[in-house]
Design a protein around this motif. Structure first.
Motif, PDB file in Angstrom:
ATOM      1  N   GLY A  65     -16.677 -27.621  -1.635  1.00  0.00           N
ATOM      2  CA  GLY A  65     -17.171 -26.255  -1.552  1.00  0.00           C
ATOM      3  C   GLY A  65     -17.057 -25.529  -2.870  1.00  0.00           C
ATOM      4  O   GLY A  65     -17.046 -26.146  -3.940  1.00  0.00           O
ATOM      5  N   TRP A  66     -16.963 -24.211  -2.740  1.00  0.00           N
ATOM      6  CA  TRP A  66     -17.011 -23.336  -3.923  1.00  0.00           C
ATOM      7  C   TRP A  66     -15.976 -22.226  -3.837  1.00  0.00           C
ATOM      8  O   TRP A  66     -15.739 -21.655  -2.765  1.00  0.00           O
ATOM      9  CB  TRP A  66     -18.402 -22.691  -4.024  1.00  0.00           C
ATOM     10  CG  TRP A  66     -19.509 -23.661  -4.184  1.00  0.00           C
ATOM     11  CD1 TRP A  66     -20.201 -24.305  -3.184  1.00  0.00           C
ATOM     12  CD2 TRP A  66     -20.070 -24.124  -5.406  1.00  0.00           C
ATOM     13  NE1 TRP A  66     -21.156 -25.130  -3.723  1.00  0.00           N
ATOM     14  CE2 TRP A  66     -21.101 -25.045  -5.081  1.00  0.00           C
ATOM     15  CE3 TRP A  66     -19.833 -23.850  -6.754  1.00  0.00           C
ATOM     16  CZ2 TRP A  66     -21.879 -25.678  -6.048  1.00  0.00           C
ATOM     17  CZ3 TRP A  66     -20.602 -24.488  -7.722  1.00  0.00           C
ATOM     18  CH2 TRP A  66     -21.611 -25.393  -7.370  1.00  0.00           C
ATOM     19  N   SER A 116     -17.250 -23.487   2.127  1.00  0.00           N
ATOM     20  CA  SER A 116     -16.899 -24.895   2.198  1.00  0.00           C
ATOM     21  C   SER A 116     -17.695 -25.588   3.290  1.00  0.00           C
ATOM     22  O   SER A 116     -18.212 -24.935   4.212  1.00  0.00           O
ATOM     23  CB  SER A 116     -15.399 -25.072   2.464  1.00  0.00           C
ATOM     24  OG  SER A 116     -15.061 -24.584   3.748  1.00  0.00           O
ATOM     25  N   THR A 175     -19.212 -25.578   8.397  1.00  0.00           N
ATOM     26  CA  THR A 175     -19.218 -24.700   7.233  1.00  0.00           C
ATOM     27  C   THR A 175     -18.325 -23.488   7.470  1.00  0.00           C
ATOM     28  O   THR A 175     -18.119 -23.059   8.604  1.00  0.00           O
ATOM     29  CB  THR A 175     -20.637 -24.228   6.904  1.00  0.00           C
ATOM     30  OG1 THR A 175     -21.185 -23.554   8.046  1.00  0.00           O
ATOM     31  CG2 THR A 175     -21.534 -25.405   6.551  1.00  0.00           C
ATOM     32  N   TYR A 178     -17.269 -19.590   5.435  1.00  0.00           N
ATOM     33  CA  TYR A 178     -17.649 -18.651   4.381  1.00  0.00           C
ATOM     34  C   TYR A 178     -16.653 -17.510   4.279  1.00  0.00           C
ATOM     35  O   TYR A 178     -16.081 -17.079   5.290  1.00  0.00           O
ATOM     36  CB  TYR A 178     -19.028 -18.053   4.670  1.00  0.00           C
ATOM     37  CG  TYR A 178     -20.149 -19.048   4.694  1.00  0.00           C
ATOM     38  CD1 TYR A 178     -20.545 -19.659   5.887  1.00  0.00           C
ATOM     39  CD2 TYR A 178     -20.830 -19.387   3.521  1.00  0.00           C
ATOM     40  CE1 TYR A 178     -21.581 -20.584   5.908  1.00  0.00           C
ATOM     41  CE2 TYR A 178     -21.866 -20.302   3.536  1.00  0.00           C
ATOM     42  CZ  TYR A 178     -22.232 -20.902   4.725  1.00  0.00           C
ATOM     43  OH  TYR A 178     -23.256 -21.815   4.736  1.00  0.00           O
ATOM     44  N   ILE A 186     -24.124 -22.879   2.217  1.00  0.00           N
ATOM     45  CA  ILE A 186     -23.661 -24.119   1.613  1.00  0.00           C
ATOM     46  C   ILE A 186     -24.310 -25.285   2.346  1.00  0.00           C
ATOM     47  O   ILE A 186     -24.509 -25.245   3.562  1.00  0.00           O
ATOM     48  CB  ILE A 186     -22.116 -24.219   1.652  1.00  0.00           C
ATOM     49  CG1 ILE A 186     -21.634 -25.392   0.803  1.00  0.00           C
ATOM     50  CG2 ILE A 186     -21.592 -24.308   3.075  1.00  0.00           C
ATOM     51  CD1 ILE A 186     -20.120 -25.406   0.575  1.00  0.00           C
ATOM     52  N   ARG A 234     -25.188 -29.877   1.784  1.00  0.00           N
ATOM     53  CA  ARG A 234     -24.832 -31.071   1.020  1.00  0.00           C
ATOM     54  C   ARG A 234     -25.906 -32.135   1.201  1.00  0.00           C
ATOM     55  O   ARG A 234     -26.659 -32.121   2.182  1.00  0.00           O
ATOM     56  CB  ARG A 234     -23.477 -31.632   1.490  1.00  0.00           C
ATOM     57  CG  ARG A 234     -23.526 -32.178   2.904  1.00  0.00           C
ATOM     58  CD  ARG A 234     -22.179 -32.585   3.415  1.00  0.00           C
ATOM     59  NE  ARG A 234     -22.270 -33.049   4.803  1.00  0.00           N
ATOM     60  CZ  ARG A 234     -21.229 -33.240   5.587  1.00  0.00           C
ATOM     61  NH1 ARG A 234     -19.992 -33.024   5.131  1.00  0.00           N
ATOM     62  NH2 ARG A 234     -21.394 -33.669   6.825  1.00  0.00           N
ATOM     63  N   VAL A 285     -23.229 -31.117  -3.483  1.00  0.00           N
ATOM     64  CA  VAL A 285     -23.099 -29.947  -2.623  1.00  0.00           C
ATOM     65  C   VAL A 285     -23.831 -28.789  -3.296  1.00  0.00           C
ATOM     66  O   VAL A 285     -23.831 -28.669  -4.521  1.00  0.00           O
ATOM     67  CB  VAL A 285     -21.617 -29.618  -2.361  1.00  0.00           C
ATOM     68  CG1 VAL A 285     -20.870 -29.331  -3.630  1.00  0.00           C
ATOM     69  CG2 VAL A 285     -21.482 -28.459  -1.392  1.00  0.00           C
ATOM     70  N   TYR A 286     -24.469 -27.981  -2.475  1.00  0.00           N
ATOM     71  CA  TYR A 286     -25.286 -26.875  -2.968  1.00  0.00           C
ATOM     72  C   TYR A 286     -24.765 -25.546  -2.434  1.00  0.00           C
ATOM     73  O   TYR A 286     -24.158 -25.482  -1.369  1.00  0.00           O
ATOM     74  CB  TYR A 286     -26.734 -27.046  -2.529  1.00  0.00           C
ATOM     75  CG  TYR A 286     -27.359 -28.352  -2.923  1.00  0.00           C
ATOM     76  CD1 TYR A 286     -27.412 -29.415  -2.028  1.00  0.00           C
ATOM     77  CD2 TYR A 286     -27.900 -28.535  -4.199  1.00  0.00           C
ATOM     78  CE1 TYR A 286     -27.983 -30.629  -2.384  1.00  0.00           C
ATOM     79  CE2 TYR A 286     -28.476 -29.746  -4.560  1.00  0.00           C
ATOM     80  CZ  TYR A 286     -28.515 -30.785  -3.653  1.00  0.00           C
ATOM     81  OH  TYR A 286     -29.083 -31.979  -4.019  1.00  0.00           O
ATOM     82  N   LEU A 287     -25.043 -24.497  -3.191  1.00  0.00           N
ATOM     83  CA  LEU A 287     -24.761 -23.154  -2.717  1.00  0.00           C
ATOM     84  C   LEU A 287     -25.982 -22.294  -2.999  1.00  0.00           C
ATOM     85  O   LEU A 287     -26.272 -21.985  -4.159  1.00  0.00           O
ATOM     86  CB  LEU A 287     -23.523 -22.573  -3.398  1.00  0.00           C
ATOM     87  CG  LEU A 287     -23.057 -21.230  -2.848  1.00  0.00           C
ATOM     88  CD1 LEU A 287     -22.527 -21.407  -1.414  1.00  0.00           C
ATOM     89  CD2 LEU A 287     -21.983 -20.613  -3.732  1.00  0.00           C
ATOM     90  N   CYS A 300     -16.828 -25.495  -8.283  1.00  0.00           N
ATOM     91  CA  CYS A 300     -16.949 -26.476  -7.222  1.00  0.00           C
ATOM     92  C   CYS A 300     -15.591 -27.158  -7.033  1.00  0.00           C
ATOM     93  O   CYS A 300     -14.834 -27.329  -8.003  1.00  0.00           O
ATOM     94  CB  CYS A 300     -18.005 -27.495  -7.625  1.00  0.00           C
ATOM     95  SG  CYS A 300     -18.337 -28.787  -6.422  1.00  0.00           S
TER      96      CYS A 300
END
Length: 114
Positions: free
Chosen positions: A34-35, A49, A56, A58, A68, A70, A77-79, A94
Motif C-alpha cells: 500500500g501507500w 492498503s 482494501t 483507506y 488502491i 493491484r 500496486v496502484y493508487l 509505497c
C-alpha cells in the motif's frame, strides 16, 4: 525488496493522478502492500492498503477519492487519486509488509497547487 514508484507530479486542485509501485518480489508474499504519505514538516501517515486477500483499507481523509488496486502479474500496486486537494501535497511512499516488518520505497512527490 526493491520498489519502483512513479506517477507523481504537479497537479491543480481537483485534478487526478495515478501512482504506480512495482515491487521486486511477488506481492502475494506480503501481508499487504500500500501507500503512506508524508506532507512537508509532518509525520508519515497511512493512506491505503490492499491485503493478500484483496481487502482494501483507506484513511478517512482519502475515502471516496483514492482507490488502491493491484496487478499481481506485474507485481504492481496502484493508487488512483482523484479530486486532489492542497492538503494531499506530500511524498507518497509505497510499502510492503510481513507482519510488523515494513519495506519502503523511496517515495514519489505529489504537489497540488494552482
Amino acid at each position: 525488496v526493491q520498489f519502483v514508484e512513479s506517477g507523481g507530479g504537479l497537479v491543480q486542485p481537483g485534478g487526478s493522478l495515478k501512482l504506480s509501485c512495482r515491487v521486486s518480489e511477488n506481492i502475494f508474499n506480503f501481508n499487504s502492500v500500500g501507500w503512506y504519505r508524508q506532507p512537508p514538516g509532518k509525520e508519515r501517515t497511512f493512506v491505503a492498503s490492499i491485503n493478500v486477500g484483496g481487502r482494501t483499507d483507506y484513511a478517512d481523509s482519502v475515502k471516496g477519492r483514492f482507490t488502491i488496486s493491484r496487478d499481481h502479474t506485474k507485481n504492481t500496486v496502484y493508487l488512483q487519486i482523484n479530486s486532489l486537494k492542497s492538503e494531499d501535497t506530500a511524498v507518497y511512499y509505497c510499502y510492503a509488509n510481513i507482519l510488523s516488518r515494513y519495506n519502503w520505497g523511496l517515495g514519489t512527490q505529489v504537489t497540488v497547487s494552482s
